[in-house]
Design a protein around this motif. Structure first.
Motif, short mmCIF file in Angstrom:
data_model
loop_
_atom_site.label_atom_id
_atom_site.label_comp_id
_atom_site.label_asym_id
_atom_site.label_seq_id
_atom_site.Cartn_x
_atom_site.Cartn_y
_atom_site.Cartn_z
N SER A 75 24.65 -0.53 -39.86
CA SER A 75 24.13 0.74 -39.37
C SER A 75 22.64 0.63 -39.02
CB SER A 75 24.34 1.84 -40.41
OG SER A 75 23.48 1.63 -41.51
N VAL A 76 21.99 -0.39 -39.52
CA VAL A 76 20.56 -0.56 -39.24
C VAL A 76 20.33 -0.94 -37.79
CG1 VAL A 76 18.57 -2.04 -39.73
CG2 VAL A 76 19.95 -1.15 -41.61
N GLY A 77 21.27 -1.72 -37.24
CA GLY A 77 21.12 -2.14 -35.85
C GLY A 77 19.76 -2.79 -35.64
N SER A 78 19.03 -2.29 -34.66
CA SER A 78 17.72 -2.88 -34.42
C SER A 78 16.60 -1.89 -34.75
CB SER A 78 17.61 -3.33 -32.96
OG SER A 78 17.71 -2.19 -32.13
N THR A 79 16.94 -0.87 -35.56
CA THR A 79 15.90 0.15 -35.83
C THR A 79 14.68 -0.44 -36.52
OG1 THR A 79 17.38 0.79 -37.63
CG2 THR A 79 17.10 2.39 -35.87
N PHE A 80 14.90 -1.34 -37.49
CA PHE A 80 13.75 -1.91 -38.20
C PHE A 80 12.95 -2.83 -37.29
CE2 PHE A 80 16.25 -1.68 -42.48
CZ PHE A 80 16.17 -0.30 -42.45
N ASP A 82 12.60 -2.48 -34.10
CA ASP A 82 11.81 -1.65 -33.20
C ASP A 82 10.65 -0.99 -33.94
OD1 ASP A 82 13.71 -2.38 -31.41
OD2 ASP A 82 14.89 -0.52 -31.59
N LEU A 83 10.91 -0.62 -35.17
CA LEU A 83 9.91 0.10 -35.96
C LEU A 83 8.71 -0.79 -36.29
CD1 LEU A 83 10.12 2.99 -37.11
CD2 LEU A 83 10.71 1.95 -39.32
N ASP A 88 16.98 -7.29 -38.53
CA ASP A 88 18.08 -6.63 -37.83
C ASP A 88 19.37 -6.80 -38.65
OD1 ASP A 88 18.88 -9.22 -37.53
OD2 ASP A 88 18.81 -9.24 -35.35
N SER A 89 20.46 -6.21 -38.17
CA SER A 89 21.66 -6.22 -39.02
C SER A 89 22.23 -7.62 -39.21
CB SER A 89 22.74 -5.27 -38.51
OG SER A 89 22.54 -4.88 -37.23
N GLU A 135 17.30 1.11 -47.86
CA GLU A 135 16.60 2.39 -47.78
C GLU A 135 15.11 2.28 -48.10
OE1 GLU A 135 18.93 5.07 -50.13
OE2 GLU A 135 20.63 4.89 -48.75
N ARG A 137 13.54 -0.68 -48.05
CA ARG A 137 13.05 -1.91 -47.43
C ARG A 137 12.47 -2.88 -48.47
NH1 ARG A 137 11.50 -1.11 -41.95
NH2 ARG A 137 11.24 -3.35 -41.89
#
Ligand SMILES: C[S@@+](CC[C@H](N)C(=O)[O-])C[C@H]1O[C@@H](n2cnc3c(N)ncnc32)[C@H](O)[C@@H]1O
Lengths: 361, 445
Positions: A75-80, A82-83, A88-89, A135, A137
């Motif tokens: 569910s993390v995909g590439s959000t971290f 990008d952040l 990534d997952s 959650e 990190r």
């Protein structure tokens, strides 16, 4: 097990080596900094992979956890990324595999196993740990309590910097210079700001019975973890851990060092707040913050090295990249009174100018 | 024939039972099975390659085959039937060992071994003597088997002349036993290549076609993992590049165990899948491709390519950003490029960069060894066959899940109507039929 700070000191070889200074050097590290921390400390938390498998769970419960954890990772995909350039997952799923490796007895969960699988932590703990990973990190290495670095497995915990893959190369650089230089190979080395003890242990594996290393750190937590790691690798005859600020605990060996190696804090202060969550929120600021332009400690060490190294001695520092490298090279070549020669800039495996090496004339 | 009697005359014996090691030293050259065999072999290394074994009345294995005796069931205790079956096995084994080439090669190696300066280059000397020993062992094994067959036939004849029923019974039983062993030897002979006993890497690479092919590549890799597991081999994933949506772009596994390379080399080539795509919402039929490469891991005894540290470029995949203390990552994949050849190796499944580098180096070493073997094979025409073994090869097998279900090997026409079992690692039928087809071709001696 109680880990004491003086394991290195009782070893005859070391005492002989340092005897000229009498016995006072024995107590210096003890006196140089907060003594209370020393005596009350510092049994590191036991890494997961070193714990006995006293828990158990059924295969299906464990698989349920694994699927839950996989989904969470996906569910993390590439959000971290990008952040803040976080994981990534794909990477998180690989970490999950390693977590399983560390908490199970035979390193995996498979249908062929018996219905009850023995675990080094409870199933509830596993849920908690993976939640923390995603959650909060919390760095994977703090979760499992270890970092695989070179061919070593180093224990690590909150309060102590997780060794970086880049830093592995510092050990290669030392291996290169000692390979054809007996004087350096059999000399006394210093790893300044040793953290987990990574660099010192890496070099210790190479010098083995030839040379000796003193590893220092200001942080009592780091000293505790480093001591533990040194023992675990059976290098207590080779590496002595001392607590104190930079050269302060090394006064007795001034002008005697064959080599100084350090990966001091080098991140510019104003970068600290924008760091990747795993680093900024969880790793000790004391290990990262290098002052306004990140060069405070590097320059301090560079200056001190001039009087600490013996003639022909070797120096290797890790830096933040090209800018700091150049700054350091310039300092050594123009402001250091001509003490250093063969000043060299070395890239890491990602092609970033990462290290500066030099020799004392 | 003529030679055998010549030898008998020389030794003054006429029983045909002489042991292999007691061969005479004769100079000159002999004709054996139509192959010229130099006598230097006997002179220096005391072998029987020069002499075709025969019974006391001159019957040879070739002779038995020419007699065309009917081969009956094993349970029929007929000595001629047993003998004919064994003779055929011996013939097949020789074919699989590429007998003619073996003899020529041994001759060459013997000549090398006789050179006084051979050991000036100890690496080369070791290589020559190792290969000589190994080939000689193979040859002796077959000849001893041949000899044994003929001895039993002699015994049976003798037993009949003397009406010794017990002796005859013993000998027929011995033949039956040989007949059974010969089947195992036939299989062994399929894996007689120099590198066959090695462990190996298996690499699978997805063909063009995006997620479809990547999913197929993952299925193929899974098939090999299961096959290797069933064979009792140890598997480690060295490198795995996952696809964005599903499957893998490529992956490398290390397969540890005896004869892993010997078997797996039969799988080199392109594997084709036809199915209704699980990724296509319109449920259309799709064809996907995956390429398989197999690389032997040469043992310590073999001479390996020397790699110059300065010829290497070591790269780490970089996430961007300044790295170092700024970044916490468990990603430590390493790629090593061998600049002169452009050969690369990647490893990303270890937990430290150092270990990834070590694994990638091991893969690179094997790739370069393989390249070197290919180069030598090209120079050395008699080994050209192995050339096809080392490239990714052409399409070798088709797996059809729709509209009918079948797996068919395009090289041997071997087929199976249950694709699931094949995809679960049941590959031995394909492997064996390919190995025998490639060695039992008629143009093989
Ligand atoms: C970037 S970390 C490096 C740790 C370890 N050498 C490594 O490479 O993984 C810097 C280390 O320097 C230590 N340190 C910071 N200030 C120090 C000081 N004044 N004297 C000694 N050590 C210090 C920190 O506690 C930390 O362990």
């Amino acid at each position: 097990m109680r880990v004491s700070f003086i394991i290195g000191y009782g070893v005859p070889k070391f005492s002989i080596l340092l005897r000229p200074h009498g016995s006072c050097y024995l107590c210096r590290p003890m006196c140089s900094s907060s003594t209370s921390a020393l005596t009350t400390s510092q049994k590191p938390r036991t890494s997961l992979f070193l714990r006995p498998p006293t828990h158990s769970a059924t295969l299906s419960d464990l698989q349920k956890w694994q699927n839950w954890a996989k989904n969470l990772a996906s569910s993390v995909g590439s959000t971290f990324v990008d952040l803040d350039n976080g994981p990534d997952s794909t990477l998180l799923r690989r970490e999950l595999k390693w977590l399983v490796e560390d908490v199970t007895e035979d390193g995996s969960i498979s249908a062929e196993q018996q219905r009850n699988i023995r675990l080094r932590v409870s199933l509830e703990e596993l849920y908690k740990l993976w939640k923390q990973r995603i959650e909060e990190r919390r760095p994977f290495q703090y979760i499992v309590g270890c970092e695989h670095w070179r061919d070593l497995v180093l224990c690590v915990e909150e309060g102590v910097l997780i060794p970086r893959p880049e830093t592995e190369k510092l050990v290669d650089l030392v291996a290169d210079v000692v390979s054809d230089n007996q004087g350096l190979r059999e000399g006394l080395w210093a790893d300044m700001g040793t953290g987990t003890g990574a660099i010192a242990i890496g070099i210790g594996m190479i010098l083995r019975s030839y040379g000796r290393i003193i590893a220092t750190d200001l942080s009592p937590l780091a000293v505790g973890v480093a001591t533990f790691n040194v023992q675990r690798h059976g290098l207590q005859d080779v590496i002595e851990i001392r607590q104190g600020s930079w050269f302060e605990p090394l006064k007795d060996v001034e002008g005697k060092l064959a080599g100084i190696v350090s990966n001091p804090p080098y991140i510019p202060s104003d970068h600290i707040s924008g760091l990747q969550a795993e680093v900024g929120r969880h790793e000790p600021k004391m290990a990262l913050d290098g002052g306004v332009n990140g060069m405070n400690d590097l320059l301090h060490l560079c200056k001190g090295a001039a009087s600490m190294l013996k003639p022909g001695g070797f120096l290797a520092f890790e830096t933040n990249g090209e800018k700091q490298c150049k700054h350091l090279v310039e300092y050594m070549e123009t402001n250091a009174g001509g003490i250093f020669c063969d000043v060299n800039l070395v890239p890491d495996f990602a092609g970033v100018h990462r290290f500066v090496t030099a020799f004392h004339k | 024939m003529v030679l055998a009697s010549g030898y008998d005359a020389l030794e003054g014996k006429n029983n045909g039972f002489s042991s292999i090691s007691s061969l005479p030293m004769v100079k000159g050259s002999l004709e054996y099975n139509g192959v010229r065999v130099p006598f230097s072999l006997c002179r220096c290394f005391g072998t029987a390659t020069a002499v075709e074994p025969s019974t006391s009345d001159g019957l040879t294995v070739q002779g038995i085959i020419a007699n065309d005796w009917t081969i009956l069931n094993e349970s029929e205790n007929d000595w001629k039937s047993h003998a004919a079956a064994i003779a055929q096995s011996i013939h097949l084994i020789k074919k699989r060992l590429q007998w003619k080439k073996l003899v020529v090669r041994l001759d060459m190696l013997s000549a090398e071994l006789n050179k006084p300066d051979l050991w000036n280059d100890p690496v080369h000397g070791g290589k020559v003597s190792r290969e000589h020993g190994s080939l000689m062992g193979k040859m002796k094994g077959v000849l001893a088997f041949e000899q044994e067959l003929l001895e039993h036939i002699d015994m049976i004849k003798l037993a009949r002349e003397e009406n010794d029923a017990e002796l005859e019974w013993e000998s027929v039983k011995a033949l039956l036993n040989m007949r059974r062993i010969s089947k195992e030897k036939e299989l062994e002979a399929l894996l007689a290549g120099e590198q066959d006993p090695c462990s190996c890497y298996i690499e699978v690479q997805a063909g063009a076609g995006g997620t479809e092919s990547m999913d197929w590549a993952a299925m193929v890799m899974q098939m090999y993992k299961m096959w290797a597991q069933q064979r009792g081999y140890r598997i480690t994933v060295v490198d795995e590049m996952p696809g964005e949506i599903a499957g893998i772009k490529r992956a490398t596994i290390k397969v540890d165990g005896e004869y892993a390379f010997g078997y797996a080399k039969a799988e080199v080539g392109v594997h084709r899948l036809v199915r209704i795509s699980p990724f296509d919402s319109n449920r259309r039929r799709h064809t996907s491709f995956a390429a398989v490469a197999v690389i032997p891991i040469l043992g310590d005894g073999s001479s390996r390519v020397r790699i110059n540290e300065s010829d290497l470029r070591i790269e780490r995949f970089r996430a961007g950003g300044p790295g170092g203390q700024h970044a916490n990552t468990t990603e430590s994949a390493v790629r090593i490029v061998h600049i002169p050849t452009g050969v690369t190796a990647t490893c990303q499944n270890e937990r430290s960069q150092h270990q990834n580098k070590a694994s990638a180096m091991a893969v690179l070493q094997c790739r370069l060894d393989q390249l070197e073997m290919a180069r030598q094979a090209q120079m050395n025409a008699q080994h050209t066959k192995s050339l096809t073994d080392i490239t990714w090869g052409s399409q070798i097998r088709s797996y059809v899940l729709h509209p009918y279900r079948m797996v068919k090997d395009l090289r041997t026409n071997y087929e199976v109507s249950d694709p699931d079992s094949v995809l679960e690692g049941d590959l031995d039928g394909f492997i064996m039929s390919y190995l025998s087809a490639s060695l039992d071709k008629d143009d093989n001696p």
